[in-house]
Design a protein around this motif. Structure first.
Motif, PDB file in Angstrom:
ATOM      1  N   HIS A  88     106.895  58.827 -43.300  1.00  0.00           N
ATOM      2  CA  HIS A  88     106.027  57.771 -43.141  1.00  0.00           C
ATOM      3  C   HIS A  88     106.676  56.390 -43.517  1.00  0.00           C
ATOM      4  O   HIS A  88     107.349  55.305 -43.714  1.00  0.00           O
ATOM      5  CB  HIS A  88     104.562  57.360 -42.752  1.00  0.00           C
ATOM      6  CG  HIS A  88     104.010  56.494 -42.520  1.00  0.00           C
ATOM      7  ND1 HIS A  88     103.563  55.305 -43.474  1.00  0.00           N
ATOM      8  CD2 HIS A  88     103.925  56.227 -41.032  1.00  0.00           C
ATOM      9  CE1 HIS A  88     102.924  54.151 -42.609  1.00  0.00           C
ATOM     10  NE2 HIS A  88     103.018  54.125 -41.452  1.00  0.00           N
ATOM     11  N   ASN A  89     106.488  56.153 -44.808  1.00  0.00           N
ATOM     12  CA  ASN A  89     106.810  54.996 -45.650  1.00  0.00           C
ATOM     13  C   ASN A  89     108.309  55.192 -46.373  1.00  0.00           C
ATOM     14  O   ASN A  89     108.663  53.997 -46.535  1.00  0.00           O
ATOM     15  CB  ASN A  89     105.685  56.021 -47.101  1.00  0.00           C
ATOM     16  CG  ASN A  89     104.714  55.590 -47.117  1.00  0.00           C
ATOM     17  OD1 ASN A  89     103.954  54.972 -45.886  1.00  0.00           O
ATOM     18  ND2 ASN A  89     103.753  56.439 -47.512  1.00  0.00           N
ATOM     19  N   TRP A  95     111.315  52.549 -50.501  1.00  0.00           N
ATOM     20  CA  TRP A  95     112.339  53.012 -51.112  1.00  0.00           C
ATOM     21  C   TRP A  95     113.685  51.953 -50.954  1.00  0.00           C
ATOM     22  O   TRP A  95     114.774  53.430 -51.965  1.00  0.00           O
ATOM     23  CB  TRP A  95     111.454  54.425 -51.393  1.00  0.00           C
ATOM     24  CG  TRP A  95     110.192  55.009 -51.164  1.00  0.00           C
ATOM     25  CD1 TRP A  95     109.639  55.509 -50.657  1.00  0.00           C
ATOM     26  CD2 TRP A  95     109.835  54.680 -52.916  1.00  0.00           C
ATOM     27  NE1 TRP A  95     108.040  55.902 -50.723  1.00  0.00           N
ATOM     28  CE2 TRP A  95     108.148  55.059 -51.880  1.00  0.00           C
ATOM     29  CE3 TRP A  95     110.255  54.564 -54.203  1.00  0.00           C
ATOM     30  CZ2 TRP A  95     107.166  55.098 -53.108  1.00  0.00           C
ATOM     31  CZ3 TRP A  95     109.089  54.434 -54.595  1.00  0.00           C
ATOM     32  CH2 TRP A  95     107.277  54.968 -54.694  1.00  0.00           C
ATOM     33  N   ASP A  96     114.215  51.827 -50.028  1.00  0.00           N
ATOM     34  CA  ASP A  96     115.827  51.575 -49.767  1.00  0.00           C
ATOM     35  C   ASP A  96     116.077  50.277 -51.058  1.00  0.00           C
ATOM     36  O   ASP A  96     117.103  51.128 -51.047  1.00  0.00           O
ATOM     37  CB  ASP A  96     115.039  50.312 -48.752  1.00  0.00           C
ATOM     38  CG  ASP A  96     114.898  51.392 -47.348  1.00  0.00           C
ATOM     39  OD1 ASP A  96     115.152  52.574 -47.192  1.00  0.00           O
ATOM     40  OD2 ASP A  96     115.546  50.563 -46.329  1.00  0.00           O
ATOM     41  N   TRP A  97     114.974  49.988 -51.962  1.00  0.00           N
ATOM     42  CA  TRP A  97     115.341  49.057 -52.587  1.00  0.00           C
ATOM     43  C   TRP A  97     116.391  49.649 -54.274  1.00  0.00           C
ATOM     44  O   TRP A  97     116.474  49.319 -54.956  1.00  0.00           O
ATOM     45  CB  TRP A  97     114.122  48.492 -53.758  1.00  0.00           C
ATOM     46  CG  TRP A  97     113.451  48.951 -53.853  1.00  0.00           C
ATOM     47  CD1 TRP A  97     112.169  49.796 -53.241  1.00  0.00           C
ATOM     48  CD2 TRP A  97     112.562  50.093 -55.421  1.00  0.00           C
ATOM     49  NE1 TRP A  97     111.345  50.932 -53.687  1.00  0.00           N
ATOM     50  CE2 TRP A  97     111.556  50.553 -55.391  1.00  0.00           C
ATOM     51  CE3 TRP A  97     113.462  50.384 -56.449  1.00  0.00           C
ATOM     52  CZ2 TRP A  97     110.959  51.415 -56.622  1.00  0.00           C
ATOM     53  CZ3 TRP A  97     113.501  50.426 -57.452  1.00  0.00           C
ATOM     54  CH2 TRP A  97     111.852  51.401 -57.779  1.00  0.00           C
ATOM     55  N   THR A 294      96.976  61.067 -47.303  1.00  0.00           N
ATOM     56  CA  THR A 294      96.479  60.315 -46.511  1.00  0.00           C
ATOM     57  C   THR A 294      97.957  58.945 -46.055  1.00  0.00           C
ATOM     58  O   THR A 294      98.419  58.384 -45.325  1.00  0.00           O
ATOM     59  CB  THR A 294      95.398  58.965 -45.874  1.00  0.00           C
ATOM     60  OG1 THR A 294      96.528  57.726 -47.304  1.00  0.00           O
ATOM     61  CG2 THR A 294      94.120  59.407 -45.606  1.00  0.00           C
ATOM     62  N   GLY A 295      98.911  59.289 -47.083  1.00  0.00           N
ATOM     63  CA  GLY A 295     100.450  59.259 -47.452  1.00  0.00           C
ATOM     64  C   GLY A 295     100.071  57.235 -47.746  1.00  0.00           C
ATOM     65  O   GLY A 295     100.929  56.506 -47.074  1.00  0.00           O
ATOM     66  N   ASN A 296      98.548  57.130 -48.222  1.00  0.00           N
ATOM     67  CA  ASN A 296      97.718  55.827 -49.192  1.00  0.00           C
ATOM     68  C   ASN A 296      97.756  55.268 -47.725  1.00  0.00           C
ATOM     69  O   ASN A 296      97.195  53.433 -47.451  1.00  0.00           O
ATOM     70  CB  ASN A 296      98.983  55.589 -49.377  1.00  0.00           C
ATOM     71  CG  ASN A 296      98.928  55.997 -51.174  1.00  0.00           C
ATOM     72  OD1 ASN A 296      98.086  55.456 -51.852  1.00  0.00           O
ATOM     73  ND2 ASN A 296     100.100  56.794 -51.762  1.00  0.00           N
ATOM     74  N   LEU A 297      97.381  55.930 -46.419  1.00  0.00           N
ATOM     75  CA  LEU A 297      96.954  54.850 -45.005  1.00  0.00           C
ATOM     76  C   LEU A 297      95.665  54.416 -45.234  1.00  0.00           C
ATOM     77  O   LEU A 297      94.602  54.346 -43.915  1.00  0.00           O
ATOM     78  CB  LEU A 297      98.011  55.344 -44.359  1.00  0.00           C
ATOM     79  CG  LEU A 297      99.521  55.110 -43.678  1.00  0.00           C
ATOM     80  CD1 LEU A 297      99.596  56.111 -42.240  1.00  0.00           C
ATOM     81  CD2 LEU A 297      99.645  53.741 -43.846  1.00  0.00           C
ATOM     82  N   SER A 298      94.953  54.888 -46.171  1.00  0.00           N
ATOM     83  CA  SER A 298      94.185  55.016 -46.252  1.00  0.00           C
ATOM     84  C   SER A 298      93.318  53.877 -46.907  1.00  0.00           C
ATOM     85  O   SER A 298      92.546  53.123 -47.023  1.00  0.00           O
ATOM     86  CB  SER A 298      93.272  56.001 -47.370  1.00  0.00           C
ATOM     87  OG  SER A 298      93.813  55.716 -48.307  1.00  0.00           O
ATOM     88  N   PHE A 306     101.275  44.628 -45.980  1.00  0.00           N
ATOM     89  CA  PHE A 306     102.938  44.432 -46.612  1.00  0.00           C
ATOM     90  C   PHE A 306     103.687  45.967 -46.755  1.00  0.00           C
ATOM     91  O   PHE A 306     103.122  47.109 -47.146  1.00  0.00           O
ATOM     92  CB  PHE A 306     102.755  44.903 -48.079  1.00  0.00           C
ATOM     93  CG  PHE A 306     101.582  43.208 -48.719  1.00  0.00           C
ATOM     94  CD1 PHE A 306     102.279  41.722 -47.977  1.00  0.00           C
ATOM     95  CD2 PHE A 306     100.496  43.934 -49.107  1.00  0.00           C
ATOM     96  CE1 PHE A 306     101.634  41.235 -49.014  1.00  0.00           C
ATOM     97  CE2 PHE A 306      99.709  42.488 -49.601  1.00  0.00           C
ATOM     98  CZ  PHE A 306     100.121  41.461 -49.867  1.00  0.00           C
ATOM     99  N   PRO A 307     103.836  45.961 -45.650  1.00  0.00           N
ATOM    100  CA  PRO A 307     104.018  47.540 -44.910  1.00  0.00           C
ATOM    101  C   PRO A 307     105.301  48.499 -46.068  1.00  0.00           C
ATOM    102  O   PRO A 307     106.259  49.121 -45.769  1.00  0.00           O
ATOM    103  CB  PRO A 307     104.683  47.541 -43.506  1.00  0.00           C
ATOM    104  CG  PRO A 307     104.862  45.874 -43.029  1.00  0.00           C
ATOM    105  CD  PRO A 307     104.065  45.434 -44.408  1.00  0.00           C
TER     106      PRO A 307
END
Length: 372
Positions: A88-89, A95-97, A294-298, A306-307
């Motif tokens: 998801h992230n 992480w493209d940077w 939760t993938g930090n979706l908590s 800030f997606p």
């Protein structure tokens, strides 16, 4: 759409100032990204792959109950990690940077029946642009649920607790279906559309690949443990689907989370977009382990704001965001997982029933809600 607007006390100037303060938080994190963040995601990916490999190795002996339990539990966690904190992230471009082609949104493919490219369109481009806007955000009720008291009730809605439960059990297939926008593409004319046919074929290929991997190859490798391994894989997928669905429901659907009409976003400014993300999301409180799973979706509020920021930074961002909620006298909707799950399901049941006292709507408002 509550009867009282919880943001009515804010002036236009305050909303734009809020936007500038949130931009400053985002800019600070972007400027501070570095090797520590890169090491984090590489470590998570490595751990997930090792856990999945070990779990599938244990399942070679799943004919024995202890091996089945250990392997199924490990595979369930590995699939959740791949789906939530990793896939998801990464597909959000967080992480493209790093400029690492192996961990890039344009090259990553996840353990999911929905092709990455289609998911990025429906999720990144549509959901995150039109968060909680009825008729624009497909994540809002997934096209099968009534999500607001002002929406016209139909007898079909009586079944929405059941529809929601089935969607939870087979969530990855539900996601693939609404990525394809099946609801509006099933008529004969639309089915012949070349673009839709190409996307449908891509989903079909991905489903075949996933089924072959999970339900043919790995069970066959288990030899006499074929059936137990098959059951273990099905169970792991079921656990992953229900967990993912629950986390997403807790971030979008509990009581206190706002939904919006399409006309309300016409001419929306940057500050107003930020404000909509704040009011249209909810968080889950808990331990670091729970946040990770939760993938930090908590930290759903921070994710909607800030997606594209690295997920491992949401906890520190949340402190600053919550301070802004207090400064501007806004409700920061959060709570432990059981509370948020109960709240979301209570809302599902409540909205499955017709309103006792229907609200009076103007002709324009009625037409818009029916169209949604």
């Amino acid at each position: 759409m509550t009867a009282t607007d919880p943001t009515a006390h804010l002036t236009a100037e305050q909303i734009e100032e809020l936007g500038r303060e949130l931009d400053a938080i985002r800019d600070e994190v972007i400027a501070g990204r570095g090797e520590k963040d890169a090491a984090y995601i590489r470590k998570v990916i490595s751990a997930q792959r090792k856990l999945e490999l070990a779990s599938r190795g244990v399942l070679l002996f799943s004919l024995f109950p202890p091996a089945w339990l250990i392997g199924t539990a490990g595979l369930s966690v590995a699939k959740i990690m791949d789906n939530m904190e990793i896939g998801h992230n990464i597909l959000h471009g967080q992480w493209d940077w790093m400029r690492d082609p192996k961990i890039h949104s344009t090259t990553w493919e996840w353990d999911h029946v929905s092709p990455s490219e289609q998911w990025k369109h429906s999720h990144n481009e549509l959901h995150h642009t039109y968060t909680n806007v009825i008729g624009k955000d497909n994540d809002l009720g997934y096209g099968i649920m009534r999500v607001d008291e002002d929406q016209r009730w139909h007898p079909f809605h009586l079944g929405q607790p059941l529809w929601n439960f089935l969607n939870a059990c087979f969530f990855e297939y539900g996601i693939a279906a609404y990525d394809l926008e099946l609801g509006k593409n099933l008529n004969k004319r639309r089915r012949k559309n070349p673009e839709f046919r190409a996307r449908a074929k891509a989903v079909g290929r991905k489903i075949r690949k996933q089924v072959l991997k999970d339900y043919v190859i790995h069970p066959l490798l288990s030899g006499p443990s074929f059936l137990p391994t098959l059951a273990a894989t099905f169970t792991a997928n079921l656990v992953r689907n229900i967990w993912t669905h629950s986390v997403i429901m807790c971030g979008h659907f509990p009581e206190g989370v706002q939904v919006f009409e399409r006309r309300s976003i016409k001419g929306e400014t940057r500050g107003q977009w930020y404000l909509r993300q704040m009011m249209g999301s909810a968080n889950i409180s808990g331990s670091k382990a729970m946040h990770f799973m939760t993938g930090n979706l908590s930290h759903q509020i921070e994710h909607h704001l800030f997606p594209d920021l690295p997920s491992n930074r949401y906890a520190e961002v949340a402190v600053k965001v919550r301070a802004l909620f207090e400064k501007y006298e806004l409700e920061y909707v959060t709570g432990p997982l059981p509370k948020q799950v109960f709240s979301a399901w209570h809302k599902v049941f409540r909205l499955s029933l017709p309103n006792k006292k229907p609200k009076i709507k103007t002709p324009d408002r009625e037409q818009e809600l029916v169209a949604a």
